[in-house]
Design a protein around this motif. Structure first.
Motif, PDB file in Angstrom:
ATOM      1  N   LEU A 144      -0.677  -5.881  17.304  1.00  0.00           N
ATOM      2  CA  LEU A 144       0.476  -5.489  18.104  1.00  0.00           C
ATOM      3  C   LEU A 144       0.080  -4.429  19.118  1.00  0.00           C
ATOM      4  O   LEU A 144      -0.837  -3.637  18.873  1.00  0.00           O
ATOM      5  N   SER A 145       0.794  -4.385  20.227  1.00  0.00           N
ATOM      6  CA  SER A 145       0.620  -3.280  21.167  1.00  0.00           C
ATOM      7  C   SER A 145       1.298  -2.045  20.600  1.00  0.00           C
ATOM      8  O   SER A 145       2.159  -2.139  19.704  1.00  0.00           O
ATOM      9  N   GLN A 146       0.939  -0.867  21.113  1.00  0.00           N
ATOM     10  CA  GLN A 146       1.537   0.370  20.609  1.00  0.00           C
ATOM     11  C   GLN A 146       3.059   0.398  20.831  1.00  0.00           C
ATOM     12  O   GLN A 146       3.813   0.718  19.907  1.00  0.00           O
ATOM     13  N   PRO A 147       3.563   0.040  22.029  1.00  0.00           N
ATOM     14  CA  PRO A 147       5.020   0.040  22.216  1.00  0.00           C
ATOM     15  C   PRO A 147       5.737  -0.938  21.285  1.00  0.00           C
ATOM     16  O   PRO A 147       6.817  -0.641  20.765  1.00  0.00           O
ATOM     17  N   ASN A 148       5.132  -2.112  21.078  1.00  0.00           N
ATOM     18  CA  ASN A 148       5.762  -3.114  20.211  1.00  0.00           C
ATOM     19  C   ASN A 148       5.804  -2.635  18.763  1.00  0.00           C
ATOM     20  O   ASN A 148       6.833  -2.759  18.079  1.00  0.00           O
ATOM     21  N   ALA A 149       4.697  -2.069  18.272  1.00  0.00           N
ATOM     22  CA  ALA A 149       4.669  -1.555  16.903  1.00  0.00           C
ATOM     23  C   ALA A 149       5.669  -0.421  16.729  1.00  0.00           C
ATOM     24  O   ALA A 149       6.409  -0.363  15.735  1.00  0.00           O
ATOM     25  N   SER A 150       5.714   0.501  17.699  1.00  0.00           N
ATOM     26  CA  SER A 150       6.628   1.647  17.604  1.00  0.00           C
ATOM     27  C   SER A 150       8.079   1.192  17.605  1.00  0.00           C
ATOM     28  O   SER A 150       8.917   1.738  16.882  1.00  0.00           O
ATOM     29  N   ARG A 151       8.396   0.176  18.435  1.00  0.00           N
ATOM     30  CA  ARG A 151       9.776  -0.312  18.503  1.00  0.00           C
ATOM     31  C   ARG A 151      10.213  -0.899  17.160  1.00  0.00           C
ATOM     32  O   ARG A 151      11.318  -0.607  16.671  1.00  0.00           O
ATOM     33  N   HIS A 152       9.357  -1.701  16.538  1.00  0.00           N
ATOM     34  CA  HIS A 152       9.726  -2.294  15.247  1.00  0.00           C
ATOM     35  C   HIS A 152       9.791  -1.239  14.144  1.00  0.00           C
ATOM     36  O   HIS A 152      10.674  -1.289  13.279  1.00  0.00           O
ATOM     37  N   LEU A 153       8.866  -0.289  14.161  1.00  0.00           N
ATOM     38  CA  LEU A 153       8.887   0.766  13.141  1.00  0.00           C
ATOM     39  C   LEU A 153      10.135   1.620  13.277  1.00  0.00           C
ATOM     40  O   LEU A 153      10.732   2.030  12.268  1.00  0.00           O
TER      41      LEU A 153
ATOM     42  N   ARG B  33       0.848  -1.192   0.000  1.00  0.00           N
ATOM     43  CA  ARG B  33       0.000   0.000   0.000  1.00  0.00           C
ATOM     44  C   ARG B  33       0.888   1.248   0.000  1.00  0.00           C
ATOM     45  O   ARG B  33       2.076   1.175   0.265  1.00  0.00           O
ATOM     46  N   CYS B  34       0.290   2.370  -0.289  1.00  0.00           N
ATOM     47  CA  CYS B  34       1.061   3.604  -0.357  1.00  0.00           C
ATOM     48  C   CYS B  34       1.603   4.006   1.009  1.00  0.00           C
ATOM     49  O   CYS B  34       2.747   4.435   1.135  1.00  0.00           O
ATOM     50  N   GLU B  35       0.781   3.857   2.030  1.00  0.00           N
ATOM     51  CA  GLU B  35       1.120   4.384   3.340  1.00  0.00           C
ATOM     52  C   GLU B  35       0.287   3.667   4.390  1.00  0.00           C
ATOM     53  O   GLU B  35      -0.815   3.173   4.113  1.00  0.00           O
ATOM     54  N   ALA B  36       0.795   3.592   5.606  1.00  0.00           N
ATOM     55  CA  ALA B  36       0.030   3.022   6.712  1.00  0.00           C
ATOM     56  C   ALA B  36       0.423   3.746   7.992  1.00  0.00           C
ATOM     57  O   ALA B  36       1.577   4.132   8.168  1.00  0.00           O
ATOM     58  N   SER B  37      -0.546   3.927   8.867  1.00  0.00           N
ATOM     59  CA  SER B  37      -0.279   4.565  10.153  1.00  0.00           C
ATOM     60  C   SER B  37       0.126   3.517  11.180  1.00  0.00           C
ATOM     61  O   SER B  37      -0.039   2.308  10.965  1.00  0.00           O
ATOM     62  N   THR B  38       0.632   3.973  12.314  1.00  0.00           N
ATOM     63  CA  THR B  38       0.952   3.049  13.400  1.00  0.00           C
ATOM     64  C   THR B  38      -0.292   2.264  13.807  1.00  0.00           C
ATOM     65  O   THR B  38      -0.239   1.056  14.050  1.00  0.00           O
ATOM     66  N   GLN B  39      -1.443   2.966  13.842  1.00  0.00           N
ATOM     67  CA  GLN B  39      -2.695   2.312  14.231  1.00  0.00           C
ATOM     68  C   GLN B  39      -3.095   1.234  13.226  1.00  0.00           C
ATOM     69  O   GLN B  39      -3.601   0.169  13.610  1.00  0.00           O
ATOM     70  N   ASP B  40      -2.882   1.492  11.927  1.00  0.00           N
ATOM     71  CA  ASP B  40      -3.180   0.478  10.903  1.00  0.00           C
ATOM     72  C   ASP B  40      -2.370  -0.792  11.155  1.00  0.00           C
ATOM     73  O   ASP B  40      -2.893  -1.915  11.079  1.00  0.00           O
ATOM     74  N   ILE B  41      -1.083  -0.606  11.431  1.00  0.00           N
ATOM     75  CA  ILE B  41      -0.183  -1.745  11.627  1.00  0.00           C
ATOM     76  C   ILE B  41      -0.525  -2.478  12.921  1.00  0.00           C
ATOM     77  O   ILE B  41      -0.535  -3.718  12.968  1.00  0.00           O
ATOM     78  N   MET B  42      -0.825  -1.729  13.983  1.00  0.00           N
ATOM     79  CA  MET B  42      -1.230  -2.354  15.253  1.00  0.00           C
ATOM     80  C   MET B  42      -2.470  -3.228  15.065  1.00  0.00           C
ATOM     81  O   MET B  42      -2.520  -4.360  15.553  1.00  0.00           O
ATOM     82  N   ARG B  43      -3.440  -2.690  14.330  1.00  0.00           N
ATOM     83  CA  ARG B  43      -4.697  -3.403  14.135  1.00  0.00           C
ATOM     84  C   ARG B  43      -4.502  -4.651  13.267  1.00  0.00           C
ATOM     85  O   ARG B  43      -5.006  -5.729  13.592  1.00  0.00           O
ATOM     86  N   GLU B  44      -3.743  -4.518  12.188  1.00  0.00           N
ATOM     87  CA  GLU B  44      -3.606  -5.630  11.250  1.00  0.00           C
ATOM     88  C   GLU B  44      -2.757  -6.765  11.809  1.00  0.00           C
ATOM     89  O   GLU B  44      -3.011  -7.932  11.551  1.00  0.00           O
TER      90      GLU B  44
END
Length: 450
Positions: A302-311, A288-299
């Motif tokens: 993931l928890s917010q800290p876990n998603a942020s750490r990987h990003l 996809r063109c773009e995804a937010s942290t929330q998109d990735i967490m939902r799909e």
């Protein structure tokens, strides 16, 4: 719906992706005309050109591109902009002038524009409908005068295009072409894998085909063209039978690097890839063109800290670009070409063709050199605390101890000194390490004594 009804439905042409060098250069000059008119420059490069061009050059560009607009775009592709200009030079002046008049007539739905050359009022009335440039009455009067003199018109237009190419566009094209080519390859692969019902224009630009192209024209072909000089919004210009959709690429230093990947940076990149969650995030962004942290967490659940750490990890490694998407929210996109660049570095390293790190960096500190590219920019964030202290001290050295800076000043300096897009994190690290200090309200920053 029955088969006969389906057969009567208009079928949108399947878009292709091309660098389109001639159309790309003309789109840049078109954007320059618009930027110097009623809009702010859509890129730092256009702002730079606007500063260094003479007032007469800017005025002439506005006359030609503000009046003729997309009529300047050829319908066919050329291998390069100089080849297109060579072809313009050898045309008969009358044929040259009539070619642009016919294109202008088609763009404005004005019938035969040659009949308007005897009536300036009618010519101005038709041309002021065009919104492609800064079509002031004064500029249109000059354009009308030029069109009535085919020899002068050809000489002025071709001469202007050659000057703009040789002095400005050519050096920038040499810098940007490899990046544009990598992005074109990236999207071609995505379009090849996409199903037939996917809106290819939306996949690349974030805008659906119908809203972007409108319904006034039905082009025979749609060409998606990556541009280094647009703002966030794509730009559509029509030639006789084609719609050229120019879409922006990020102005990010990682995309334009020419220095090889050193051993330390290569290890950072490989560590980032040696993680299943990081791979899954990259797969999402690649589709996809773009995804937010929330998109990735939902799909990925993931928890917010876990998603942020990987990003943060894959962003620091250069595989992902990030931008502010309103408030504290961030949007992430895949960095085209960086996976390929990484594995080329692996092959180079294993074959013994890895450059000497101490030679490729200008710092003179062998420990620090592992984290810098040829231009002295931080190429990767170290994992060890000792190495982090080294690079933060290096970054702090780029600030004058006798001067105070605003937050935007600090961010600008740090953006020039590292190869990914996270000046805010580096700024906070400098504060945390007491290498820089700031006022209580955050409006003033200054370097601490080193």
């Amino acid at each position: 719906m029955n088969e006969s009804a389906s057969a009567n439905q208009p079928v949108s042409p399947q878009p292709t992706i091309s660098l389109a060098p001639a159309q790309n250069a003309l789109c840049t000059l078109q954007e320059l005309a618009r930027s110097c008119g009623r809009a702010a420059p859509s890129s730092g490069y256009l702002a730079h050109i606007a500063r260094v061009l003479s007032r007469e050059q800017l005025r002439l560009n506005a006359v030609l591109f503000g009046g003729l607009g997309s009529a300047l775009l050829p319908d066919r592709e050329w291998s390069g902009f100089p080849e297109y200009l060579d072809a313009l030079e050898v045309q008969r002046p009358e044929d040259f002038r009539d070619t642009f008049l016919l294109r202008l007539a088609a763009a404005l739905q004005a019938g035969d524009m040659r009949g308007l050359l005897d009536d300036e009022t009618a010519f101005l009335s038709h041309c002021t409908r065009d919104e492609d440039g800064d079509a002031t009455q004064e500029n249109l009067h000059e354009l009308w005068t030029l069109l009535n003199d085919p020899v002068t018109f050809q000489r002025v237009l071709v001469s202007h295009l050659w000057v703009m190419w040789r002095e400005f566009l050519e050096p920038d094209w040499q810098r940007a072409e490899p990046v544009l080519a990598a992005i074109a390859r990236h999207y071609r692969k995505r379009l090849t894998r996409a199903s037939a019902d996917v809106d290819a224009v939306r996949m690349v630009t974030g805008r659906d085909t119908a809203s972007l192209l409108g319904s006034e024209r039905e082009p025979n072909s749609v060409v998606l063209v990556p541009s280094a000089h647009l703002g966030k919004n794509p730009r559509v210009l029509h030639s006789e039978t084609s719609a050229w959709v120019f879409f922006s690429i990020p102005e990010h230093p990682a995309l334009y690097r020419r220095s090889p990947i050193g051993e330390a940076e290569l290890l950072v990149r490989l560590r980032a890839l040696a993680d299943e969650t990081s791979w899954r995030i990259l797969a999402i962004l690649n589709d996809r063109c773009e995804a937010s942290t929330q998109d990735i967490m939902r799909e990925l659940e993931l928890s917010q800290p876990n998603a942020s750490r990987h990003l943060k990890q894959i962003s620091s490694a250069g595989f992902v670009l990030q931008r502010r998407a309103g408030g504290a929210a961030k949007a992430y996109s895949f960095t085209p070409g960086q996976i390929e660049l990484t594995f080329q570095a692996v092959e180079r390293y294993l074959s013994g063709d890895q450059p000497e790190l101490a030679v490729r960096s200008p710092s003179g500190n062998s420990e620090l050199n592992r984290f810098l590219d040829d231009e002295g920019r931080l190429s990767a964030w170290p994992a060890k605390r000792h190495d982090q202290g080294l690079v933060l001290t290096y970054l702090a050295g780029h600030f004058n101890p006798d001067r105070e800076y605003s937050e935007s000043d600090v961010n600008e300096i740090l953006s020039r000194r590292h190869a990914w897009e996270d000046a805010a994190t580096l700024r906070r690290a400098l504060i945390d390490d007491r290498l820089m200090e700031r006022s209580r309200d955050g409006s003033r920053y200054w370097r601490a004594d080193l």
